[in-house]
Motif scaffolding. Structure first.
Motif, PDB file in Angstrom:
ATOM      1  N   PHE A   4     -39.438  13.871 -30.627  1.00  0.00           N
ATOM      2  CA  PHE A   4     -40.262  15.042 -30.924  1.00  0.00           C
ATOM      3  C   PHE A   4     -39.478  16.085 -31.708  1.00  0.00           C
ATOM      4  CE2 PHE A   4     -41.475  19.393 -29.930  1.00  0.00           C
ATOM      5  CZ  PHE A   4     -42.791  19.408 -30.373  1.00  0.00           C
ATOM      6  N   LEU A   5     -38.211  16.309 -31.352  1.00  0.00           N
ATOM      7  CA  LEU A   5     -37.411  17.301 -32.066  1.00  0.00           C
ATOM      8  C   LEU A   5     -37.272  16.925 -33.541  1.00  0.00           C
ATOM      9  CD1 LEU A   5     -34.606  18.170 -29.481  1.00  0.00           C
ATOM     10  CD2 LEU A   5     -36.610  19.531 -30.115  1.00  0.00           C
ATOM     11  N   TYR A   6     -37.109  15.621 -33.815  1.00  0.00           N
ATOM     12  CA  TYR A   6     -37.095  15.213 -35.221  1.00  0.00           C
ATOM     13  C   TYR A   6     -38.425  15.523 -35.883  1.00  0.00           C
ATOM     14  CZ  TYR A   6     -37.613  12.417 -39.366  1.00  0.00           C
ATOM     15  OH  TYR A   6     -37.885  12.026 -40.660  1.00  0.00           O
ATOM     16  N   LEU A   7     -39.503  15.185 -35.186  1.00  0.00           N
ATOM     17  CA  LEU A   7     -40.838  15.430 -35.731  1.00  0.00           C
ATOM     18  C   LEU A   7     -41.061  16.919 -35.957  1.00  0.00           C
ATOM     19  CD1 LEU A   7     -43.253  13.563 -36.369  1.00  0.00           C
ATOM     20  CD2 LEU A   7     -44.179  14.164 -34.125  1.00  0.00           C
ATOM     21  N   VAL A  39     -41.581  21.472 -39.687  1.00  0.00           N
ATOM     22  CA  VAL A  39     -41.324  22.882 -40.009  1.00  0.00           C
ATOM     23  C   VAL A  39     -40.396  23.043 -41.217  1.00  0.00           C
ATOM     24  CG1 VAL A  39     -40.370  25.048 -39.106  1.00  0.00           C
ATOM     25  CG2 VAL A  39     -41.709  23.548 -37.616  1.00  0.00           C
ATOM     26  N   ILE A  40     -39.443  22.123 -41.380  1.00  0.00           N
ATOM     27  CA  ILE A  40     -38.425  22.307 -42.433  1.00  0.00           C
ATOM     28  C   ILE A  40     -38.409  21.169 -43.452  1.00  0.00           C
ATOM     29  CG2 ILE A  40     -35.965  22.549 -42.917  1.00  0.00           C
ATOM     30  CD1 ILE A  40     -35.555  23.865 -40.249  1.00  0.00           C
ATOM     31  N   ILE A  41     -38.101  19.947 -43.000  1.00  0.00           N
ATOM     32  CA  ILE A  41     -37.688  18.891 -43.921  1.00  0.00           C
ATOM     33  C   ILE A  41     -38.762  18.535 -44.935  1.00  0.00           C
ATOM     34  CG2 ILE A  41     -36.895  16.514 -44.127  1.00  0.00           C
ATOM     35  CD1 ILE A  41     -35.627  16.785 -41.359  1.00  0.00           C
ATOM     36  N   MET A  42     -39.934  18.109 -44.465  1.00  0.00           N
ATOM     37  CA  MET A  42     -40.956  17.594 -45.371  1.00  0.00           C
ATOM     38  C   MET A  42     -41.580  18.677 -46.253  1.00  0.00           C
ATOM     39  SD  MET A  42     -40.543  14.537 -44.781  1.00  0.00           S
ATOM     40  CE  MET A  42     -40.081  13.331 -43.555  1.00  0.00           C
ATOM     41  N   PRO A  43     -42.114  19.757 -45.669  1.00  0.00           N
ATOM     42  CA  PRO A  43     -42.726  20.767 -46.546  1.00  0.00           C
ATOM     43  C   PRO A  43     -41.731  21.448 -47.468  1.00  0.00           C
ATOM     44  CG  PRO A  43     -42.672  21.536 -44.271  1.00  0.00           C
ATOM     45  CD  PRO A  43     -42.286  20.095 -44.250  1.00  0.00           C
ATOM     46  N   THR A  44     -40.504  21.699 -46.981  1.00  0.00           N
ATOM     47  CA  THR A  44     -39.510  22.372 -47.818  1.00  0.00           C
ATOM     48  C   THR A  44     -39.056  21.473 -48.956  1.00  0.00           C
ATOM     49  OG1 THR A  44     -38.757  23.598 -45.874  1.00  0.00           O
ATOM     50  CG2 THR A  44     -37.328  23.629 -47.803  1.00  0.00           C
ATOM     51  N   LEU A  63     -27.291  28.167 -41.762  1.00  0.00           N
ATOM     52  CA  LEU A  63     -27.606  26.951 -41.027  1.00  0.00           C
ATOM     53  C   LEU A  63     -27.955  27.248 -39.582  1.00  0.00           C
ATOM     54  CD1 LEU A  63     -25.003  24.440 -42.474  1.00  0.00           C
ATOM     55  CD2 LEU A  63     -27.330  24.908 -43.198  1.00  0.00           C
ATOM     56  N   GLY A  64     -27.585  28.456 -39.109  1.00  0.00           N
ATOM     57  CA  GLY A  64     -28.010  28.868 -37.774  1.00  0.00           C
ATOM     58  C   GLY A  64     -29.520  28.957 -37.660  1.00  0.00           C
ATOM     59  N   VAL A  65     -30.173  29.288 -38.773  1.00  0.00           N
ATOM     60  CA  VAL A  65     -31.636  29.324 -38.780  1.00  0.00           C
ATOM     61  C   VAL A  65     -32.197  27.937 -38.505  1.00  0.00           C
ATOM     62  CG1 VAL A  65     -33.683  29.752 -40.198  1.00  0.00           C
ATOM     63  CG2 VAL A  65     -31.730  31.299 -40.346  1.00  0.00           C
ATOM     64  N   ALA A  66     -31.642  26.925 -39.173  1.00  0.00           N
ATOM     65  CA  ALA A  66     -32.101  25.551 -38.961  1.00  0.00           C
ATOM     66  C   ALA A  66     -31.834  25.105 -37.526  1.00  0.00           C
ATOM     67  CB  ALA A  66     -31.407  24.610 -39.946  1.00  0.00           C
ATOM     68  N   ILE A 105     -34.568  23.981 -34.389  1.00  0.00           N
ATOM     69  CA  ILE A 105     -34.439  22.796 -33.528  1.00  0.00           C
ATOM     70  C   ILE A 105     -34.524  23.198 -32.059  1.00  0.00           C
ATOM     71  CG2 ILE A 105     -32.921  20.918 -32.833  1.00  0.00           C
ATOM     72  CD1 ILE A 105     -31.768  20.977 -35.685  1.00  0.00           C
ATOM     73  N   ILE A 106     -33.812  24.260 -31.679  1.00  0.00           N
ATOM     74  CA  ILE A 106     -33.786  24.695 -30.284  1.00  0.00           C
ATOM     75  C   ILE A 106     -35.173  25.157 -29.832  1.00  0.00           C
ATOM     76  CG2 ILE A 106     -32.853  26.433 -28.709  1.00  0.00           C
ATOM     77  CD1 ILE A 106     -30.242  26.297 -30.339  1.00  0.00           C
ATOM     78  N   ILE A 107     -35.893  25.836 -30.711  1.00  0.00           N
ATOM     79  CA  ILE A 107     -37.245  26.297 -30.372  1.00  0.00           C
ATOM     80  C   ILE A 107     -38.154  25.111 -30.054  1.00  0.00           C
ATOM     81  CG2 ILE A 107     -39.328  27.387 -31.338  1.00  0.00           C
ATOM     82  CD1 ILE A 107     -37.455  29.274 -32.871  1.00  0.00           C
ATOM     83  N   GLY A 108     -37.865  23.965 -30.657  1.00  0.00           N
ATOM     84  CA  GLY A 108     -38.682  22.782 -30.410  1.00  0.00           C
ATOM     85  C   GLY A 108     -38.657  22.316 -28.964  1.00  0.00           C
ATOM     86  N   ILE A 109     -37.607  22.644 -28.203  1.00  0.00           N
ATOM     87  CA  ILE A 109     -37.513  22.193 -26.805  1.00  0.00           C
ATOM     88  C   ILE A 109     -38.602  22.816 -25.938  1.00  0.00           C
ATOM     89  CG2 ILE A 109     -36.038  22.118 -24.758  1.00  0.00           C
ATOM     90  CD1 ILE A 109     -33.630  21.946 -26.646  1.00  0.00           C
ATOM     91  N   PRO A 110     -38.768  24.158 -25.915  1.00  0.00           N
ATOM     92  CA  PRO A 110     -39.893  24.711 -25.131  1.00  0.00           C
ATOM     93  C   PRO A 110     -41.262  24.306 -25.674  1.00  0.00           C
ATOM     94  CG  PRO A 110     -38.787  26.438 -26.392  1.00  0.00           C
ATOM     95  CD  PRO A 110     -37.929  25.224 -26.464  1.00  0.00           C
ATOM     96  N   VAL A 111     -41.366  24.112 -26.984  1.00  0.00           N
ATOM     97  CA  VAL A 111     -42.634  23.643 -27.541  1.00  0.00           C
ATOM     98  C   VAL A 111     -42.980  22.271 -26.974  1.00  0.00           C
ATOM     99  CG1 VAL A 111     -43.807  22.898 -29.658  1.00  0.00           C
ATOM    100  CG2 VAL A 111     -42.443  24.982 -29.670  1.00  0.00           C
ATOM    101  N   TYR A 112     -41.985  21.386 -26.900  1.00  0.00           N
ATOM    102  CA  TYR A 112     -42.209  20.051 -26.328  1.00  0.00           C
ATOM    103  C   TYR A 112     -42.655  20.158 -24.874  1.00  0.00           C
ATOM    104  CZ  TYR A 112     -41.187  15.451 -24.381  1.00  0.00           C
ATOM    105  OH  TYR A 112     -41.281  14.257 -23.711  1.00  0.00           O
ATOM    106  N   TYR A 113     -41.974  21.006 -24.117  1.00  0.00           N
ATOM    107  CA  TYR A 113     -42.306  21.136 -22.697  1.00  0.00           C
ATOM    108  C   TYR A 113     -43.737  21.630 -22.515  1.00  0.00           C
ATOM    109  CZ  TYR A 113     -42.543  23.003 -17.972  1.00  0.00           C
ATOM    110  OH  TYR A 113     -42.941  23.289 -16.688  1.00  0.00           O
ATOM    111  N   PHE A 114     -44.119  22.636 -23.266  1.00  0.00           N
ATOM    112  CA  PHE A 114     -45.435  23.247 -23.075  1.00  0.00           C
ATOM    113  C   PHE A 114     -46.555  22.374 -23.627  1.00  0.00           C
ATOM    114  CE2 PHE A 114     -48.955  25.848 -24.691  1.00  0.00           C
ATOM    115  CZ  PHE A 114     -49.338  26.494 -23.520  1.00  0.00           C
ATOM    116  N   ALA A 115     -46.360  21.837 -24.847  1.00  0.00           N
ATOM    117  CA  ALA A 115     -47.463  21.158 -25.542  1.00  0.00           C
ATOM    118  C   ALA A 115     -47.514  19.651 -25.302  1.00  0.00           C
ATOM    119  CB  ALA A 115     -47.359  21.417 -27.048  1.00  0.00           C
TER     120      ALA A 115
END
Length: 504
Positions: free
Chosen positions: A126-129, A134-139, A453-456, A460-470
């Motif tokens: 999920f974190l890769y997804l 958010v970053i890789i594909m659209p950017t 690169l801290g933004v990137a 990634i870190i924000i994706g962890i609570p997103v995974y838990y909730f959604a």
């Protein structure tokens, strides 16, 4: 076959379960064209030629016309810059061979997502997804669209160093929307566009190489008298130079995203890779030799459109052809990027890691319309900035991190399941080498650009609570469930979409 009325009458709660990768087998899996399969699903319409066109068409896009400046800036000298280009091609080929093993061992669409999920479970997948979303594909697609707009507008603003920012962004948005529509309408249209524009972009590079060879053959060797003068030997700078070079080869793994639409993937996937990668590497290296033979180090660093500057110097009254060919190149690359990356989101939704609405398939064209439209929206949103070199650094860091995980997945599965069927099995040294290189590319640039690169890393870190909730949490709030059901139901009606059907 479902009809539009059936779609409108099917509430989200009654949607059929989505087909898993093991349920998508068909006549096409055995090398057929898939036309005889029943049900609403993605069709096997990609042969060897289309596979080569996808890889070459995506790789040869904006990178070779944008990155020469970045590679030279961070490497410091022409000699090291050429080494970076050659090594980047070899590394990408090694990586592509590793992915050929992964793609034939795990023949499911989704590329890195499928491999990480198989080896390390749903959270890491999920974190890769999440980062790809958010970053890789659209950017990545945004960079290509901006390059297209810059080059096609350059002749209209020849008195300026670069076209004005607003027209560039508007034209980039238009081409994104147009190619999204093409991909929504028909898979064969999209692949035909890919075939045509792949030829055009290769012609542009052949012209550059031929002009450069002619320039060198007439005795113009001044720029190569001191090729290593000014070299920046700092490891972090080397890593960033490779970021810029490897960005130009980005796309070597995109055919893995659409394996389920590839005829006879066990044969055509490795063949497409082995034909495409050496071809692109040789052409890229010779194109840079041509650039540096005509343009001085200072001229390359001061140019926002290296190929245009080259054309102005070498092609005389035909210099208008270079912006045209570059525009064709980036147009085809953007088309391929939209085609392949939308399938990643489709597969992620099919597996339950993204909203189900993204797994719907149009019943008339058999294309993942919601996934394509969502990707188009995200790509247009990324036009909030037009600084392509910052965007490239975001993409390269994120991609390197998850390619590192995919190669780790290959090594882990070699250890965990040594007897697993592997139609292709590469020499063990290849994935180990590529793992070490990716680790280098992930760690060192953080030292040089921690904030950027801290933004990137933060995403990634924000994706962890997103995974838990959604995803992970079973007792989701009722408002959240009702909202997703309404969105899915509305999208079904608007896009005439249904979930992928199982084979009987």
């Amino acid at each position: 076959m479902a009809t539009a009325q059936d779609v409108a009458a099917t509430p989200p709660a009654e949607l059929e379960p989505l087909a898993t990768s093991s349920q998508t087998g068909s006549k096409g899996d055995e090398g057929g064209d898939g036309e005889g399969t029943s049900g609403v699903k993605l069709k096997k319409e990609l042969g060897l030629t289309e596979g080569i066109a996808i890889i070459v068409g995506i790789i040869v896009g904006s990178g070779i016309f944008v990155s020469p400046k970045g590679v030279l800036e961070y490497s410091g000298s022409i000699g090291v810059a050429l080494i970076v280009w050659g090594v980047s091609g070899l590394l990408s080929t090694v990586g592509a061979l590793c992915y050929a093993e992964l793609g034939t061992m795990i023949p499911r669409s989704g590329g890195d997502y499928a491999y990480i999920h198989e080896a390390f479970g749903p959270l890491m997948a999920f974190l890769y997804l999440w980062v790809a979303l958010v970053i890789i594909m659209p950017t990545g697609n945004t960079v290509i669209a901006l390059t297209f707009a810059n080059y096609i507008l350059q002749p209209l603003f020849s008195d300026c160093d670069a076209p004005p920012d607003i027209p560039v962004r508007l034209l980039a948005a238009v081409v994104i929307c147009f190619l999204t529509w093409v991909n929504c309408s028909n898979v064969k249209w999209a692949t035909k566009v890919q075939d045509i524009f792949t030829g055009a972009k290769l012609l542009a590079l052949v012209i550059i190489v031929a002009a450069g060879v002619y320039h060198l053959a007439t005795g113009n060797l001044d720029n190569y008298q001191k090729p290593f003068e000014g070299t920046n030997w700092e490891p972090a700078a080397f890593a960033t130079a490779f970021y810029q070079g490897l960005f130009s080869f980005a796309g070597w793994n995109y055919l893995n995203f659409v394996v389920e639409e590839l005829k006879d993937p066990y044969k055509n996937l490795p063949r497409a890779i082995m034909i495409s990668m050496p071809t692109v590497t040789i052409i890229y290296f010779l194109a840079n030799v041509a650039y540096f033979s005509v343009l001085t180090r200072t001229e390359v660093l001061s140019s926002n459109a290296v190929a245009v500057s080259f054309g102005n110097r070498m092609l005389g009254v035909m210099n208008w052809t270079m912006p045209f060919f570059v525009a064709c190149s980036t147009f085809g690359s953007l088309n391929g990027g939209i085609f392949a990356s939308s399938r990643l989101f489709f597969v992620g939704a099919r597996e339950g890691h993204l909203p189900q609405v993204l797994s719907l398939i149009n019943i008339n064209n058999f294309t993942p319309v919601p996934s394509l439209v969502f990707l188009g929206f995200m790509t247009v949103f990324m036009l909030i900035t037009s600084d392509m070199h910052i965007l490239i650094n975001y993409i390269s860091f994120s991609e390197s991190l998850f390619i590192l995980m995919s190669i780790a997945a290959l090594l882990w599965l070699r250890y965990k399941e040594p007897n697993r069927h592997r139609p292709i099995k590469v020499w063990l040294g290849f994935p180990i080498l590529f793992f070490v290189i990716c680790l280098f590319l992930v760690v060192l640039p953080i030292i040089q650009r921690p904030i950027e690169l801290g933004v990137a890393i933060g995403v990634i870190i924000i994706g962890i609570p997103v995974y838990y909730f959604a995803i992970y949490r079973e007792d989701k709030p009722k408002w959240f469930i009702r909202f997703t059901e309404k969105v899915t139901f509305t999208t079904q009606i608007l896009c005439a979409g249904v979930p992928e059907e199982k084979d009987e």
